[in-house]
Scaffold this active site. Structure first.
Site, PDB file in Angstrom:
ATOM      1  CD  GLU B  53      -1.698  -2.409   1.792  1.00 33.55           C
ATOM      2  OE1 GLU B  53      -0.580  -2.712   2.042  1.00 33.55           O
ATOM      3  OE2 GLU B  53      -2.609  -3.235   1.572  1.00 33.55           O
ATOM      4  CG  PHE B 115      -9.925  -9.726  10.722  1.00 34.55           C
ATOM      5  CD1 PHE B 115      -8.652 -10.044  11.264  1.00 34.55           C
ATOM      6  CD2 PHE B 115     -10.099  -9.844   9.566  1.00 34.55           C
ATOM      7  CE1 PHE B 115      -7.642 -10.315  10.547  1.00 34.55           C
ATOM      8  CE2 PHE B 115      -9.319  -9.932   8.545  1.00 34.55           C
ATOM      9  CZ  PHE B 115      -7.917 -10.356   9.006  1.00 34.55           C
ATOM     10  CD  GLN B 116      -7.369  -7.422   7.437  1.00 39.17           C
ATOM     11  OE1 GLN B 116      -8.214  -6.919   6.300  1.00 39.17           O
ATOM     12  NE2 GLN B 116      -6.262  -7.683   6.978  1.00 39.17           N
ATOM     13  CE  LYS B 165     -17.280  -6.533   2.875  1.00 38.34           C
ATOM     14  NZ  LYS B 165     -16.537  -7.569   3.321  1.00 38.34           N
ATOM     15  CG  MET B 481      22.885  11.621   3.353  1.00 42.47           C
ATOM     16  SD  MET B 481      24.133  12.733   2.166  1.00 42.47           S
ATOM     17  CE  MET B 481      23.194  13.426   0.964  1.00 42.47           C
TER      18      MET B 481
END
Lengths: 185, 583
Positions: B53, B115-116, B165, B481
């Site tokens: 993502e 969940f999630q 949802k 760096m």
């Protein structure tokens, strides 16, 4: 290569604007009364390291669409200006008024002050409360809860005196403030 | 007009389509399945399946930065949303218009540690320009349109829409909303004309002016770049730019000083230090630009044009602040200049000084022997591709600074890099996003071997969509760096900055279905680049460069513009603790 002399050792870190003393400012902020708006404002202050002395919030329009938040903050003038600009940047913020900057205004807060004691201390507590126009809103034979309202310094002073006569606990609302005169801030 | 009865998922896609969205970068999951099903049933919006993502948001950023259109991201709840947070923060810091749609558990489950589930609006509240949790399907269309309005106007930035949802499944009427007039959000576009006139007069009377430009010029659109060129022509002022603004002004112009700041050119930083008038156009006096504040251009008057008034006086006190879109302000500035018949007073002495600073040749390097100097690799790459007008992305680190120094640009929207947040792993997904926007353009990610590993999985995305992106890695086996700072401030103690166990990038590339090329020595460089360009598909070039090269010039931590280190020979010892703490 035609390089100049090596640079001098970097100087120690200094505060960004050391010349400016801290000022106390009261900001009046109108916002959309929507979920999370208070979180946005409080988070802005903590994320950028600004001070909050007090913060009050309640919806103030008949349709509950707009809330008014009063924030008392301290910082150098530059930081106060940043706070103002950062608040205005938030999408649900309608307006930000620096009441301290805008001119004469009234500031009031309310405190509930619980005092326990008997005998002379109890009498003294009542006498002091009378002088401060604090009203007993709960009484037992050994305690009072006083309701006192006024400027922050008046409330501070009342609480300081109550310490000597049996202060148990304090709840304060924080400052509500408004510009003087007929016009809205 | 009553609109049509649709599910929330369909309303989302209708709204996106009405807003002109052609492509979404995303990754499916449980909480966005209704949206993916709706996507499957339509053909107007393409979906690009990323592999992580974070990559989706960077790809959307690359798409936005290259095309000027907002990027759109679709991810699921919980880990989908938290993985996107780095990208969202990156877009906030660099003012990139991105709309991120995150799935959320059903409204009745919110707050139950389902969940999630994660508090997406809570987590993204301070790393997005604005965010929404949509609880009613009937509100969805309005929110989507408003989100695009907020993401793309004013100072652009990421806007997050968290979509439970059940809201995706419930039905409501969709009707295309009219013009968005937000209750409180009204960015100012036109600058105050009196202030602009004052700025024009200041410019006309300045003997040692400088135009200090930034990413705001790119964000404002091609017109702003055009007007900047016009203003520079009229005033005869030298022009420098931040990392984010490269390309807004043509590097081939004799008025161009190169980038300023920590790894900017000697001439740009010295000119900033000694100018009598600084005109800051769409930049924000970032600490990487200013160096030590009390040594920052101490004797100049400063004009600051910015669409975001919170940038005024944030770190540097300015004499004249003009709030507005920099393109419009530049347009008005040019008009005022012409209508008043103003003439520049830039002194010959100022340009003489600048010529003196240029003579230091601060970017010079010497390529000798078979070992490739990293600057040389970039210069040869530039030489080979300049005529193709490529889009260049970078990761973060030494290679990024070398690219900024040694890959000059003539046009805006060709340079995509993570400036504010400094996100390693930005370049490959951003290149993918840019390539989606411009399938026929040459897109090259100039990368480091450490950064590229942070989002290496996106190689798979490039293959799936036949995106011929090129990755050109300057491989020195170090987080260069980090190592450079350790050389400068920790007496060369290289704590964890050496990357042991690097993969064989050629084999890795082949495993993903890319072409892999390895360049070991200088004599292979041009042929390797030519081979990369000749291959029609994605190519990964593992270009081995000098291991211990450091990036100069450099303004060390806590130093002023006038205290630049020009080469390794100037590096001395350890920094004291207070300077060390500045970073």
């Amino acid at each position: 290569m035609n390089a100049p002399a090596p640079p001098p050792a970097p100087r120690p870190a200094k505060p960004l604007f050391p010349e400016e003393p801290a000022e106390r400012h009261t900001l009046s902020v109108t916002v959309d009364n929507e979920a999370g708006v208070l979180g946005r404002i409080v988070g802005l202050f903590s994320a950028r390291g600004y001070n909050i002395e007090s913060l009050t919030v309640a919806d103030v329009s008949p349709d509950h669409a707009v809330s008014r938040i009063t924030i008392v903050t301290t910082g150098p003038r530059r930081v106060i200006d940043q706070i103002h600009a950062q608040l205005e940047r938030l999408v649900p913020v309608h307006s930000v008024t620096d009441l301290t900057e805008a001119g004469p205004h009234v500031e009031r807060e309310l405190a509930l002050v619980k005092v326990a004691g008997t005998g002379e201390k109890r009498v003294e507590a009542l006498r002091l409360a009378d002088i401060f126009r604090a009203r007993p809103v709960d009484t037992t034979t050994s305690s009072f809860i006083f309701e006192v309202s006024g400027s922050t310094s008046k409330v501070d002073q009342f609480i300081a005196l109550m310490r000597e006569v049996g202060l148990v606990e304090v709840a304060r609302t924080g400052v509500a403030a408004m510009a003087r005169g007929k016009d809205p801030a | 007009m009553s609109g049509r009865d649709l599910t929330g998922a369909e309303i989302l896609l209708e709204a996106l389509s009405d807003l002109g969205v052609e492509v979404i970068f995303g990754y499916p999951g449980g909480a966005v399945l209704p949206i993916y099903d709706a996507l499957h049933k339509q053909r107007r919006i393409r979906h690009v399946l990323v592999r992580h993502e974070q990559g989706a948001v960077h790809a959307a950023e690359g798409y936005a930065r290259a095309s000027g259109k907002p990027g759109v991201v679709l991810v699921t709840s919980g880990p989908g949303a938290t993985n996107a947070v780095t990208g969202i923060t990156d877009a906030l810091m660099d003012s990139i218009p991105v709309v991120v749609i995150t799935g959320q558990v059903a409204t009745h489950l919110i707050g139950t540690d389902a969940f999630q589930e994660c508090d997406t609006v809570g987590i993204t509240r301070h790393c997005s320009k604005h965010n929404y949790l949509v609880k009613e399907t009937a509100r969805l269309a309005e929110v989507v349109h408003e989100a695009f309005h907020i993401a793309t106007t004013g100072r652009p930035g990421p806007v997050v829409i968290d979509l439970p949802k059940d809201v995706q499944v419930a039905r409501a009427r969709y009707q295309r909303p009219g013009t968005i007039m937000h209750r409180s959000y009204r960015p100012r576009i036109k600058g105050d004309l009196a202030a602009i006139s004052a700025a024009a007069e200041m410019l006309a009377s300045a003997e040692r002016p400088i135009l200090y430009t930034g990413g705001g010029i790119i964000n404002s659109g091609p017109m702003a770049s055009q007007k900047l060129r016009e203003l520079a022509g009229l005033t005869g002022a030298p022009v420098t730019s931040t990392l984010m603004g490269l390309g807004a002004f043509p590097a081939s112009s004799p008025q161009w000083l190169g980038m300023l700041g920590m790894h900017g050119t000697y001439e740009a930083n010295m000119a900033m230090n000694q100018c009598d008038l600084m005109v800051c156009l769409g930049a924000r006096f970032d600490d990487r630009v200013t160096g030590r504040l009390d040594g920052f251009s101490p004797r100049s008057a400063k004009i600051h044009v910015d669409i975001d008034p919170s940038s005024f006086n944030k770190t540097v006190r300015v004499d004249l602040a003009i709030e507005g879109d920099v393109g419009h302000v530049l347009d008005d500035l040019v008009k005022v200049w012409k209508s008043r018949g103003l003439r520049p007073s830039v002194s010959e002495e100022w340009w003489n000084r600048i010529r003196g600073w240029r003579a230091v040749r601060c970017l010079a390097y010497e390529q000798k022997g078979p070992e490739i100097e990293p600057q040389h690799a970039i210069a040869r790459l530039r030489e080979a591709v300049a005529h193709l007008d490529p889009i260049i992305t970078t990761e973060v680190g030494q290679h990024q600074m070398w690219a900024a120094q040694h890959f000059p640009f003539e046009k805006p929207n060709r340079w995509l890099t993570s400036g504010g947040l400094g996100t390693m792993g930005y370049g490959l997904p951003a290149a993918i996003g840019a390539q989606v926007a411009f399938p026929n353009k040459l897109v090259i990610d100039i990368a480091g071997e450490a950064s590229i590993l942070m989002n290496i999985q996106e190689m798979s995305t490039a293959v799936q969509y036949r995106l011929p992106v090129k990755v050109f890695v300057l491989n020195n086996e170090y987080m260069g760096m980090v190592r450079q700072w350790q050389d400068l401030t920790y007496e060369g103690r290289h704590a964890e900055s050496y990357t042991a166990a690097l993969p064989d990038f050629v084999t890795l590339a082949e495993a993903f279905g890319w072409k892999g090329i390895r360049i070991d020595t200088e004599d292979q460089l041009d042929a390797g680049i030519a081979e990369m360009l000749a291959h029609p598909g994605p190519v990964f070039v593992d270009c081995r460069v000098k291991k211990h090269a450091n990036c100069f010039p450099m303004i060390p931590s806590g130093a002023a513009h006038s205290e630049m280190i020009l080469s390794q020979a100037d590096v001395s010892g350890e920094l004291d603790a207070s300077a060390e703490a500045l970073v």
